[in-house]
Design an enzyme around this catalytic site. Structure first.
Site, short mmCIF file in Angstrom:
data_model
loop_
_atom_site.label_atom_id
_atom_site.label_comp_id
_atom_site.label_asym_id
_atom_site.label_seq_id
_atom_site.Cartn_x
_atom_site.Cartn_y
_atom_site.Cartn_z
N ASN A 12 0.87 -1.18 0.00
CA ASN A 12 0.00 0.00 0.00
C ASN A 12 0.91 1.23 0.00
O ASN A 12 1.51 1.55 1.01
CB ASN A 12 -0.89 -0.05 1.25
CG ASN A 12 -1.75 1.20 1.38
OD1 ASN A 12 -1.81 2.03 0.47
ND2 ASN A 12 -2.41 1.33 2.52
N GLU A 56 -5.04 -5.15 10.43
CA GLU A 56 -3.99 -4.16 10.65
C GLU A 56 -4.22 -3.46 11.99
O GLU A 56 -5.01 -2.49 12.06
CB GLU A 56 -4.00 -3.12 9.53
CG GLU A 56 -3.72 -3.70 8.16
CD GLU A 56 -3.16 -2.64 7.20
OE1 GLU A 56 -2.06 -2.85 6.70
OE2 GLU A 56 -3.82 -1.61 6.98
N HIS A 89 -9.22 1.01 5.20
CA HIS A 89 -7.91 1.22 5.83
C HIS A 89 -8.06 2.13 7.05
O HIS A 89 -8.87 3.06 7.04
CB HIS A 89 -6.93 1.83 4.82
CG HIS A 89 -5.53 1.77 5.33
ND1 HIS A 89 -5.04 2.70 6.22
CD2 HIS A 89 -4.54 0.87 5.13
CE1 HIS A 89 -3.79 2.37 6.54
NE2 HIS A 89 -3.46 1.26 5.90
N GLU A 96 -6.42 4.52 8.08
CA GLU A 96 -6.26 5.95 7.80
C GLU A 96 -7.54 6.55 7.21
O GLU A 96 -7.88 7.70 7.47
CB GLU A 96 -5.05 6.17 6.87
CG GLU A 96 -3.75 5.95 7.63
CD GLU A 96 -2.64 5.30 6.82
OE1 GLU A 96 -2.66 5.37 5.59
OE2 GLU A 96 -1.74 4.70 7.46
N GLY A 150 2.92 1.93 10.83
CA GLY A 150 3.87 3.03 10.71
C GLY A 150 4.60 3.35 12.00
O GLY A 150 5.26 4.38 12.11
N LYS A 172 0.11 4.29 -0.23
CA LYS A 172 -0.50 5.46 0.42
C LYS A 172 -0.27 6.72 -0.44
O LYS A 172 -0.23 6.61 -1.66
CB LYS A 172 0.03 5.61 1.84
CG LYS A 172 -0.12 4.29 2.63
CD LYS A 172 0.17 4.40 4.10
CE LYS A 172 -0.03 3.04 4.76
NZ LYS A 172 0.18 3.06 6.21
N SER A 230 3.87 -2.50 10.19
CA SER A 230 5.33 -2.55 10.37
C SER A 230 5.96 -3.89 9.97
O SER A 230 6.91 -4.35 10.60
CB SER A 230 5.70 -2.20 11.82
OG SER A 230 5.31 -0.87 12.10
P1 13P Z 1 3.40 0.13 7.64
O1 13P Z 1 3.88 -1.16 7.00
O2 13P Z 1 4.13 1.32 7.19
O3 13P Z 1 3.29 -0.02 9.12
O4 13P Z 1 1.89 0.33 7.11
C1 13P Z 1 0.98 -0.70 7.16
C2 13P Z 1 -0.22 -0.31 6.40
O5 13P Z 1 -0.94 0.59 6.80
C3 13P Z 1 -0.51 -1.01 5.15
O6 13P Z 1 -1.79 -0.71 4.69
#
Ligand code: 13P
Length: 252
Positions: free
Chosen positions: A9, A169, A97, A99, A175, A11, A215
């Site tokens: 992803n 997740e 997601h 976010e 992150g 983003k 992560s």
């Molecule tokens: P990270 O791998 O940067 O923690 O992000 C995970 C994520 O949100 C994938 O959709």
């Protein structure tokens, strides 16, 4: 059929040139891999989807969208519909997601509408969900995940599960550099599979791919992927470097 999947992803990262270069590098890294029953997915931004689809024709890389709007068309400034995604060759969309939930205030109800709209339009859905740190600390993580699933996706028809991938997740691991332990991931994935088996059938649950995200890095991917109910990963930061992402793909 249950598949192994490694999805990146991206983003809100990478313009046109960076997208092209990263795909070229990734393709170079993985072109000689034998990927039995394994899918490699990337989710660039909307604006680069069409060029990414074209660039990845005849490769092992699939391109998916990070989001979509639930309405067919109309006065929704700045939004993108299922039909628009399909018109540039997209077959799969990420929905829910954390976010989107936290920053863009997408509620369980809105996400249920998005799931319905995607499936009704023949798109495959990668449905994301996960608990916050507070819910994990108070031992409410299973309850919270159960409720997110119930509120947005457990209403779909049995036959639609062949068009769904789930992605667990935990918000506290996204992150942050902090990963769920392989045992924590396995506990949750087994719980999720059991929820599906109880509500639908064991066969549907057994055929479902459940990804872990939060992560995931080259250093921890193998251990997480070794768990029986973890069918792959949804990768954020580490998917932005071809070497790291391909080493995660090799760990599956
Ligand atoms: P990270 O791998 O940067 O923690 O992000 C995970 C994520 O949100 C994938 O959709």
């Amino acid at each position: 059929m249950r598949q192994k999947i490694v999805a990146g992803n991206w983003k809100m990262n990478n313009g046109k040139g960076e997208t092209k270069n990263l795909i070229t590098e990734l393709q170079e890294e993985i072109k000689d891999l034998t990927l039995d029953n394994t899918r490699v997915i990337i989710a660039p931004s909307f604006i680069n989807l069409e060029s990414a689809v074209t660039q990845t024709e005849d490769t092992k890389i699939e391109v998916v969208a990070q989001n979509m709007h639930q309405a067919k068309n109309g006065a929704y400034t700045g939004e993108v519909s299922a039909d628009m995604l399909k018109s540039v060759g997209i077959r799969t969309v990420i929905i829910g997601h954390s976010e989107r939930r936290a920053i863009f205030k997408e509620s369980d109800e809105i996400l249920a509408e998005k799931v319905n709209a995607a499936l009704a339009n023949g798109l495959e859905v990668i449905f994301c969900f996960g608990e916050k740190l507070e819910e994990r600390k108070t031992d409410n993580h299973l309850l919270e995940v159960g409720s997110q699933l119930r509120n947005s996706i457990l209403h779909i028809a049995a036959e639609d599960w062949s068009k769904v991938i789930l992605a667990y997740e935990p918000v506290w691991a996204i992150g942050t550099g902090e990963t769920a332990s392989p045992e924590q991931a396995q506990e949750m994935h087994a719980f999720i599979r059991n929820v599906i088996a109880k509500k639908y059938t064991q066969e549907i649950a057994d055929n479902l791919s459940i990804l872990y995200g939060g992560s995931v890095k080259p250093a921890n991917a193998k251990e997480i992927f070794s768990k029986p109910d973890v069918d792959g990963g949804l990768i954020g930061g580490a998917s932005l470097k071809a070497v790291d992402f391909s080493s995660i793909i090799k760990a599956i």
